[in-house]
Write an enzyme that holds these catalytic residues in place. Structure first.
Site, short mmCIF file in Angstrom:
data_model
loop_
_atom_site.label_atom_id
_atom_site.label_comp_id
_atom_site.label_asym_id
_atom_site.label_seq_id
_atom_site.Cartn_x
_atom_site.Cartn_y
_atom_site.Cartn_z
N ARG A 80 45.62 38.89 34.91
CA ARG A 80 45.24 38.32 36.21
C ARG A 80 44.79 39.39 37.20
NH1 ARG A 80 47.29 33.06 36.66
NH2 ARG A 80 46.98 33.15 38.89
N GLU A 103 25.51 32.84 27.38
CA GLU A 103 26.90 33.20 27.07
C GLU A 103 26.96 34.55 26.33
OE1 GLU A 103 29.65 32.51 28.09
OE2 GLU A 103 31.07 33.12 26.56
N CYS A 160 45.71 38.23 40.65
CA CYS A 160 47.04 38.71 40.97
C CYS A 160 48.06 37.87 40.20
CB CYS A 160 47.39 38.63 42.46
SG CYS A 160 46.35 39.64 43.48
N LYS A 173 28.90 37.85 27.73
CA LYS A 173 29.95 38.52 26.95
C LYS A 173 29.65 40.01 26.86
CE LYS A 173 32.22 36.29 27.01
NZ LYS A 173 32.72 35.05 27.48
N GLU A 183 30.00 41.85 30.44
CA GLU A 183 31.33 41.94 31.06
C GLU A 183 32.29 42.86 30.31
OE1 GLU A 183 33.53 38.26 31.34
OE2 GLU A 183 32.85 37.62 29.37
N TRP A 217 44.90 42.16 41.79
CA TRP A 217 43.44 42.22 41.74
C TRP A 217 43.00 42.31 43.19
CZ3 TRP A 217 39.15 39.43 43.44
CH2 TRP A 217 37.95 39.72 42.80
N ASN A 243 49.81 36.12 45.94
CA ASN A 243 48.56 35.91 45.21
C ASN A 243 47.74 34.95 46.03
OD1 ASN A 243 46.53 35.25 43.38
ND2 ASN A 243 47.82 33.82 42.25
N GLY A 244 46.56 35.38 46.47
CA GLY A 244 45.71 34.50 47.29
C GLY A 244 45.11 35.29 48.42
N LYS A 266 41.29 37.29 34.91
CA LYS A 266 41.04 36.07 34.14
C LYS A 266 41.06 34.81 35.00
CE LYS A 266 41.46 34.10 29.76
NZ LYS A 266 40.05 34.33 29.48
N HIS A 323 7.12 34.68 31.28
CA HIS A 323 6.94 34.54 32.73
C HIS A 323 7.59 35.70 33.48
CE1 HIS A 323 5.22 30.60 32.19
NE2 HIS A 323 6.22 30.31 31.37
C1 F6R Z 1 33.73 35.10 31.13
C2 F6R Z 1 34.81 34.49 31.85
C3 F6R Z 1 34.55 33.95 33.21
C4 F6R Z 1 35.22 32.57 33.34
C5 F6R Z 1 35.09 32.07 34.78
C6 F6R Z 1 35.66 30.68 34.95
O1 F6R Z 1 34.14 35.52 29.88
O2 F6R Z 1 35.91 34.42 31.37
O3 F6R Z 1 33.20 33.88 33.49
O4 F6R Z 1 34.61 31.69 32.45
O5 F6R Z 1 35.75 32.94 35.65
O6 F6R Z 1 37.00 30.64 34.63
P1 F6R Z 1 37.73 29.30 34.25
O7 F6R Z 1 37.15 28.77 32.99
O8 F6R Z 1 39.16 29.66 34.12
O9 F6R Z 1 37.48 28.36 35.40
#
Ligand code: F6R
Length: 614
Positions: free
Chosen positions: A27, A487, A2, A491, A494, A73, A99-100, A609, A510
């Site tokens: 956000r 990673e 949010c 990527k 998501e 969000w 937000n929260g 994010k 395994h």
């Molecule tokens: C993946 C991604 C998320 C963040 C995770 C932690 O691309 O962006 O998995 O890495 O939500 O976020 P931060 O780094 O802001 O604590």
């Protein structure tokens, strides 16, 4: 999660609110809404993005020199227009954005219903709006005092902003656990509030970040701050360092692509001035200040989530290789709830791009309570985690707007490399010769990333076209390349919604090997310096089952290139620096697949994010 914005001043609020919400859309983008105050209190809100809110607002009365805005969000209540913020009080006189999460909203709601309140939405936020009004009327206090008393009854996390029809010269905001910045204009009586500084930077660079349990009141053009325990506070005023350019797409189709291509600079900026390759010294204040602690450390714990957790895994390998200290890497969400053993001798490192991730923050609070030294590796300056830690080093990746982390991962690994080398140096575990080699190689990395981006971009596009319809994908790597496999898989899933899993290459036999048939693309990071022959065998195992191999290989490699269905070359480097390079084609591959599938790469579904809820 949010985003919130607010304006108080002499101008019309609408333009700032809409622009600000667009900047904060990363956000959350389930719904958006604004409230404007100009004698009357008007609310416009809608399910979906800010652009849809603009459509709703078009042709309406948008006047008002006080205003609040929210991009959501969803947590409590489905993402529809009714649940969109702002929410109104029982009388409709008070509007609030949040937000929260208000954890005890259910209990509060029951009491309010008994007192005759009627609720329109399923949100926790609406309860707070009603509670403030109820207290204001029952206790016969002003709005500020009503907010303060209400917040004393609330359990949970919040950044809130409140407007009231009956107090046209007042705007009140508060925070606990969710971020809130106040921008102070050069013009007397003009203030901008937001979840982060990105909506504000265009208007003023002078800001103050609110601390937990603080309430800011702007009344008759003057700002005051107090705690929810009624103690007055002086604001700590600082200057923003973000440039406006960093918040624009700069000619790229998406922020994600721009941020991938920014990596030569973000990696360079994250290492710049932090080591001296001639004198073999470090210039990291945190290392100097904590040198004696580092010398005597028995253990390091790294806590993080998502991509930052993957960087933490690379950090584990780096610190154990160079510093020779045992490292544990924990999902922050698991760590905080399992009664972990933490002592005053521990160093707990939190890694977070946003610096606001609720689980990481809570894990750190726990570690701090138990007496551990806490260290932050964060990207957003002034965010909650760096404000909690004893020491730390910022990644200087610049604002990352695309929801998927790209440049923040490589910046985190860069800082972790320096930290590992610094720890090794303090503990006498690295020779001068080896340190010289490492510094020399680190120096070449930004240039190698630049060359790699140029050489692999088209190839990634071609390979993406071949796998755009794949339903699944496996990623394999060993050693330093195992976190890269994780990673790469994250990527892809998501942003393209293709199911993908990362595994240590040797684990394939395994279980996951059962998945392999001629339909299964398998991305293997098969670079030269370490485990090369072993990974080659893993590739053969996949080939024998007709899986399709997409290999990331070291420049000039012939063996893997010959058997792989596709290969992408990366420049040769130290084994421990491979993650920085090998991640880049995987980012591009995911990006192009997602674009070809018509996905919204900058704002993937269901994600946000900054994850400020547990
Ligand atoms: C993946 C991604 C998320 C963040 C995770 C932690 O691309 O962006 O998995 O890495 O939500 O976020 P931060 O780094 O802001 O604590």
């Amino acid at each position: 999660m949010c985003g919130i914005v607010a304006y108080y001043g002499p101008d019309q609020a609408y333009d700032f609110l809409i622009k600000g919400l667009q900047r904060l859309e990363y956000r959350g983008y389930d719904s958006a809404g604004i409230a404007l105050l100009n004698g009357d209190l008007r609310i416009y809100k809608n399910k979906g993005k800010v652009s849809e809110l603009e459509n709703v607002a078009q042709g309406q009365n948008l006047s008002g020199t006080r205003g609040i805005g929210h991009t959501r969000w969803a947590t409590h209540g489905e993402p529809n227009t009714v649940n969109a913020h702002p929410h109104l009080s029982q009388s409709g006189d008070i509007a609030l954005i949040h937000n929260g999460i208000i954890e005890n909203y259910d209990t509060l709601k029951k009491v309010l219903i008994e007192r005759g309140h009627e609720f329109k939405s399923d949100t926790d936020t609406e309860v707070l709006t009603h509670l403030i009004e109820e207290i204001k009327e029952q206790e016969n206090v002003d709005l500020l005092e009503a907010v303060r008393l209400a917040l004393n009854e609330v359990v949970g996390a919040y950044a809130i902003v409140i407007l009231s029809k009956n107090d046209p010269n007042t705007l009140i905001a508060a925070r606990k656990g969710s971020p809130l910045v106040v921008g102070i204009s050069d013009r007397e009586g003009e203030f901008y509030l937001a979840s982060d500084a990105t909506p504000i930077v265009e208007y003023t660079k002078t800001v103050t970040y609110l601390n937990d349990n603080e309430i800011v009141a702007i009344q008759d053009g003057k700002m005051t701050i107090k705690t929810i325990d009624n103690v007055s506070k002086s604001p700590f005023i600082q200057e923003l360092e973000i440039s406006l350019d960093a918040l624009e797409k700069g000619g790229y189709e998406h922020f994600m692509l721009k941020e991938i291509f920014e990596q030569p600079k973000s990696i360079y900026d994250s290492m710049r001035g932090r080591f001296d390759p001639q004198n073999l010294t470090f210039a990291m204040r945190s290392l100097e200040e904590y040198a004696s602690k580092i010398k005597n450390l028995d253990r390091i714990i790294i806590v993080a989530c998502g991509t930052s957790w993957h960087a933490g895994l690379v950090g584990e390998y780096l610190i154990e290789e160079f510093g020779r200290i045992p490292v544990e890497v924990e999902y922050a969400s698991e760590f905080r709830y399992r009664n972990p053993i933490i002592t005053e001798d521990d160093l707990v490192i939190a890694i977070s791009q946003s610096g606001e991730t609720a689980d990481t923050l809570a894990a750190l609070e726990l570690a701090k309570e138990k007496g551990a030294t806490i260290y932050g590796i964060c990207n957003v300056v002034g965010s909650s985690i760096p404000r909690l830690t004893h020491a730390g080093a910022y990644t200087h990746a610049g604002p990352e707007i695309g929801v998927a982390s790209t440049k923040s991962f490589t910046a985190q690994v860069t800082v972790l490399t320096l930290l590992a080398l610094g720890i090794a140096d303090i503990r006498g575990k690295i020779s001068r010769e080896r340190l010289r080699e490492m510094f020399a190689e680190l120096d070449t990395i930004p240039q190698k990333v630049e060359e790699l981006l140029q050489s692999c971009n088209e190839k990634c596009k071609e390979i993406a076209a071949a796998y755009v319809d794949a339903p699944n994908c496996l990623y394999l790597g060993r050693g330093y390349n195992f976190p890269v496999a994780l990673e790469g898989a994250l990527k892809l899933k998501e942003i393209s919604y293709i199911h993908a899993e990362g595994y240590p290459a040797a684990e394939m036999k395994h279980g996951p090997i059962a998945l392999i048939d001629e339909e299964m693309p398998v991305v293997v990071i098969a670079t030269k310096r370490n485990y090369y022959e072993k990974v080659l065998s893993n590739i053969q195992e996949v080939k024998a089952r007709k899986g399709k191999i997409i290999a990331i290989v070291t420049e000039g490699d012939e063996k893997v290139a010959e058997i792989a269905d596709h290969y992408i070359e990366i420049p040769d480097t130290e084994d421990c620096l491979t993650p920085i390079l090998a991640t880049i084609p995987l980012q591009l591959l995911s990006y192009y697949i997602a674009v070809m599938r018509g996905c919204n790469v900058d704002q993937p579904r269901n994600l946000a994010k900054s994850v400020t809820v547990e």
